[in-house]
Design a protein around this motif. Structure first.
Motif, short mmCIF file in Angstrom:
data_model
loop_
_atom_site.label_atom_id
_atom_site.label_comp_id
_atom_site.label_asym_id
_atom_site.label_seq_id
_atom_site.Cartn_x
_atom_site.Cartn_y
_atom_site.Cartn_z
N TRP A 227 27.63 37.22 46.89
CA TRP A 227 26.94 36.08 47.49
C TRP A 227 25.44 36.29 47.65
CZ3 TRP A 227 30.63 39.15 49.81
CH2 TRP A 227 30.19 40.07 50.75
N GLN A 228 24.99 37.54 47.49
CA GLN A 228 23.56 37.80 47.58
C GLN A 228 22.84 37.55 46.25
OE1 GLN A 228 23.04 41.78 49.11
NE2 GLN A 228 23.70 41.23 51.18
N GLY A 229 23.59 37.14 45.26
CA GLY A 229 23.01 36.86 43.95
C GLY A 229 23.26 38.01 42.99
N GLY A 230 23.10 37.70 41.70
CA GLY A 230 23.28 38.74 40.70
C GLY A 230 24.53 38.56 39.85
N LEU A 231 24.52 37.56 38.98
CA LEU A 231 25.60 37.34 38.01
C LEU A 231 24.97 37.21 36.63
CD1 LEU A 231 27.90 34.75 39.85
CD2 LEU A 231 28.37 37.18 39.47
N GLY A 232 25.33 38.11 35.75
CA GLY A 232 24.80 38.05 34.38
C GLY A 232 25.65 37.14 33.52
N ILE A 233 25.05 36.11 32.93
CA ILE A 233 25.81 35.14 32.15
C ILE A 233 26.49 35.78 30.95
CG2 ILE A 233 23.77 34.49 30.80
CD1 ILE A 233 26.74 32.25 31.89
N TRP A 234 25.85 36.81 30.38
CA TRP A 234 26.45 37.45 29.19
C TRP A 234 27.77 38.11 29.56
CZ3 TRP A 234 23.37 35.18 26.09
CH2 TRP A 234 22.01 35.10 26.37
N GLY A 235 27.81 38.82 30.68
CA GLY A 235 29.07 39.43 31.11
C GLY A 235 30.09 38.40 31.55
N ALA A 236 29.60 37.32 32.17
CA ALA A 236 30.52 36.26 32.62
C ALA A 236 31.22 35.61 31.43
CB ALA A 236 29.76 35.23 33.43
N ILE A 237 30.46 35.32 30.36
CA ILE A 237 31.06 34.70 29.18
C ILE A 237 32.00 35.66 28.47
CG2 ILE A 237 30.56 33.77 26.89
CD1 ILE A 237 29.95 31.84 29.14
N ALA A 238 31.59 36.93 28.35
CA ALA A 238 32.40 37.90 27.62
C ALA A 238 33.74 38.15 28.30
CB ALA A 238 31.62 39.21 27.47
N LEU A 239 33.71 38.50 29.59
CA LEU A 239 34.96 38.80 30.28
C LEU A 239 35.73 37.53 30.63
CD1 LEU A 239 36.30 41.44 30.93
CD2 LEU A 239 35.42 41.31 33.27
N GLY A 240 34.99 36.43 30.84
CA GLY A 240 35.66 35.15 31.06
C GLY A 240 36.47 34.73 29.85
N ALA A 241 35.97 35.05 28.65
CA ALA A 241 36.70 34.75 27.42
C ALA A 241 38.01 35.53 27.35
CB ALA A 241 35.84 35.05 26.20
N VAL A 242 38.00 36.75 27.88
CA VAL A 242 39.23 37.55 27.91
C VAL A 242 40.27 36.87 28.81
CG1 VAL A 242 40.24 39.77 28.57
CG2 VAL A 242 38.00 39.70 27.45
N GLY A 243 39.82 36.42 29.99
CA GLY A 243 40.75 35.71 30.87
C GLY A 243 41.26 34.43 30.24
N ALA A 244 40.35 33.70 29.57
CA ALA A 244 40.77 32.46 28.91
C ALA A 244 41.76 32.75 27.79
CB ALA A 244 39.54 31.73 28.35
N TRP A 245 41.57 33.84 27.07
CA TRP A 245 42.49 34.22 26.00
C TRP A 245 43.89 34.49 26.55
CZ3 TRP A 245 45.10 38.91 25.18
CH2 TRP A 245 45.78 39.00 23.96
N ILE A 246 43.95 35.15 27.71
CA ILE A 246 45.25 35.40 28.33
C ILE A 246 45.92 34.08 28.71
CG2 ILE A 246 46.40 36.42 30.33
CD1 ILE A 246 44.24 38.59 30.34
N GLY A 247 45.15 33.18 29.35
CA GLY A 247 45.72 31.90 29.73
C GLY A 247 46.15 31.06 28.54
N CYS A 248 45.35 31.05 27.49
CA CYS A 248 45.70 30.28 26.28
C CYS A 248 46.93 30.86 25.60
CB CYS A 248 44.52 30.27 25.31
SG CYS A 248 43.13 29.24 25.84
N ARG A 249 47.02 32.17 25.57
CA ARG A 249 48.17 32.81 24.93
C ARG A 249 49.46 32.48 25.67
NH1 ARG A 249 48.93 36.80 21.23
NH2 ARG A 249 50.81 38.08 21.43
N ARG A 250 49.39 32.41 26.98
CA ARG A 250 50.58 32.07 27.77
C ARG A 250 51.01 30.63 27.53
NH1 ARG A 250 51.71 35.02 32.46
NH2 ARG A 250 52.10 33.08 33.58
N ARG A 251 50.08 29.75 27.18
CA ARG A 251 50.40 28.34 26.94
C ARG A 251 50.56 28.01 25.46
NH1 ARG A 251 49.18 25.02 31.43
NH2 ARG A 251 49.98 23.36 30.09
N GLY A 252 50.35 28.98 24.58
CA GLY A 252 50.46 28.73 23.15
C GLY A 252 49.35 27.84 22.61
N ILE A 253 48.15 28.02 23.14
CA ILE A 253 47.01 27.17 22.80
C ILE A 253 45.95 28.01 22.07
CG2 ILE A 253 45.08 25.85 23.78
CD1 ILE A 253 46.98 25.05 26.03
#
Length: 397
Positions: free
Chosen positions: A94-120
């Motif tokens: 909450w004090q700030g400090g989120l790197g967009i590059w890391g957010a997109i990279a690791l967020g894509a991993v989470g999205a891949w898990i969710g998509c794989r579970r739904r067959g998307i």
């Protein structure tokens, strides 16, 4: 004397009793809701189910937050692990400090898990979410305004940002509002992706790659204006090098993907069309019901009309035949009775009876009567001639 400037908030947090309400956190949360809302609309328009984007976001968002924080902590580790620093602060997102590059990279991993579970397919989901992500970034940048951070070089332009805090090495003054520049740039990128997606029918992850490439262009020149501490290589900040590398990768992906898999995915979520979901769900359901009704009606007509007509015609013909047979029998009995009773010559009666029977069967009463009557007439003439010849012979004898 400054004529105009953008003031900074005196406090980045408000307290509702014991509960702190932080402006930075609110900006992140609002951005996530906007991304999911817009992504859901675009996903439905592509033929997916409502709610799928939110289900996958449950995986992508936490992964993205962790990835963004990790990137920031790793690239600015001295802020948390150097002498005099408290490493516990690394967890204070909450004090700030989120790197967009890391957010997109690791967020894509989470999205891949969710998509794989739904067959998307992940690229299709990313295309639908791309404008929403960049709009979320535009909103999230205002969290930096609440924290008085990530500003640019000193300036005297009318839209200069007035920094009032002196904590963490800040120097009060007027600076370029780089948070505002990036926010406006992100809004422009979002509309660019929406337009290009409609104009060129982008698919297979190319809309997402366009968002990444366009964002990197803006991040490059905005990053160059910032004055906060950062690691430098060959005179450029680390984020500048990252933006250039990611830009090249995104453009390469667009070119290669367009050649290998042109066009857009026809099916983005298996079973969505069969369940009547997708773009225009209400119309789709109504259309399906109408189709079923029409098919049912057609089947009823197909089952009813040919059979009923054939049976009706057969019954009608049988009735006509029985009627004709009955009438023929009655007439035959009549003629027979007349002949035996000493009425008119019987040679003519059979002809009439046959003609009457033919008339009842539809073969033509007139032609039947005429055909039978002529032979009867010839027989009567021959009999009369024979009687006359016998009379003349007897007279001569």
């Amino acid at each position: 004397m400054e004529i105009a400037y953008i003031p900074s908030p005196s406090h980045g947090v408000l307290h509702l009793g014991p509960i702190p309400l932080r402006g930075y956190a609110f900006c992140i949360i609002i951005g996530v809701f906007v991304a999911v809302w817009l992504g859901n609309k675009r996903w439905i328009a592509r033929g997916g189910r409502a709610g799928t984007v939110a289900d996958i976001a449950v995986w992508a968002v936490p992964f993205g937050l962790v990835g963004g924080r990790l990137y920031h902590v790793i690239t600015d580790y001295e802020l948390y692990f150097s002498e005099g620093r408290d490493w516990v602060d690394a967890f204070k997102v909450w004090q700030g400090g989120l790197g967009i590059w890391g957010a997109i990279a690791l967020g894509a991993v989470g999205a891949w898990i969710g998509c794989r579970r739904r067959g998307i397919p992940l690229p299709a989901w990313a295309d639908a979410l791309a404008p929403g992500i960049v709009f979320a970034q535009a909103i999230g940048r205002w969290g930096n305004w609440f924290n008085q951070e990530l500003y640019g070089k000193a300036t005297d332009v009318p839209w200069a940002l007035h920094i009032t805090s002196a904590t963490d090495g800040r120097v009060p003054g007027y600076y370029h509002p780089t948070f505002l520049y990036e926010s406006l740039w992100c809004v422009g990128v979002g509309f660019l992706v929406i337009w290009a997606d409609r104009r060129f029918t982008l698919g297979h992850g190319r809309a997402f790659a366009l968002y990444v490439a366009a964002y990197c262009v803006g991040r490059g020149w905005i990053e160059y204006m910032r004055v906060d501490d950062a690691h430098h290589f060959l005179g450029l900040r680390l984020n500048d090098w990252t933006a250039m590398v990611v830009f090249v990768l995104a453009v390469t992906y667009i070119v290669v993907s367009a050649r290998l898999r042109p066009g857009r995915e026809e099916i983005v979520e298996p079973g969505a069309d069969a369940s009547g979901e997708g773009e225009g769900e209400g119309d789709g359901d109504a259309g399906s019901g109408a189709s079923v009704g029409l098919d049912k009606k057609s089947d009823e007509k197909a089952d009813k009309k040919p059979g009923d007509k054939a049976d009706g015609e057969s019954d009608e013909k049988i009735g006509v035949g029985e009627k004709a047979a009955g009438k023929a029998g009655e007439k035959t009995d009549e003629r027979t009775g007349e002949s035996s009773g000493g009425g008119k010559p019987g040679a003519k009666a059979p002809g009439k009876t046959a003609g009457d029977a033919d008339a009842e069967h539809g073969t033509g009463a007139t032609s039947g009567a005429a055909a039978d009557a002529e032979p009867g007439a010839e027989v009567s003439a021959d009999s009369a001639g024979a009687a006359k010849s016998e009379a003349e012979s007897a007279k001569k004898g």
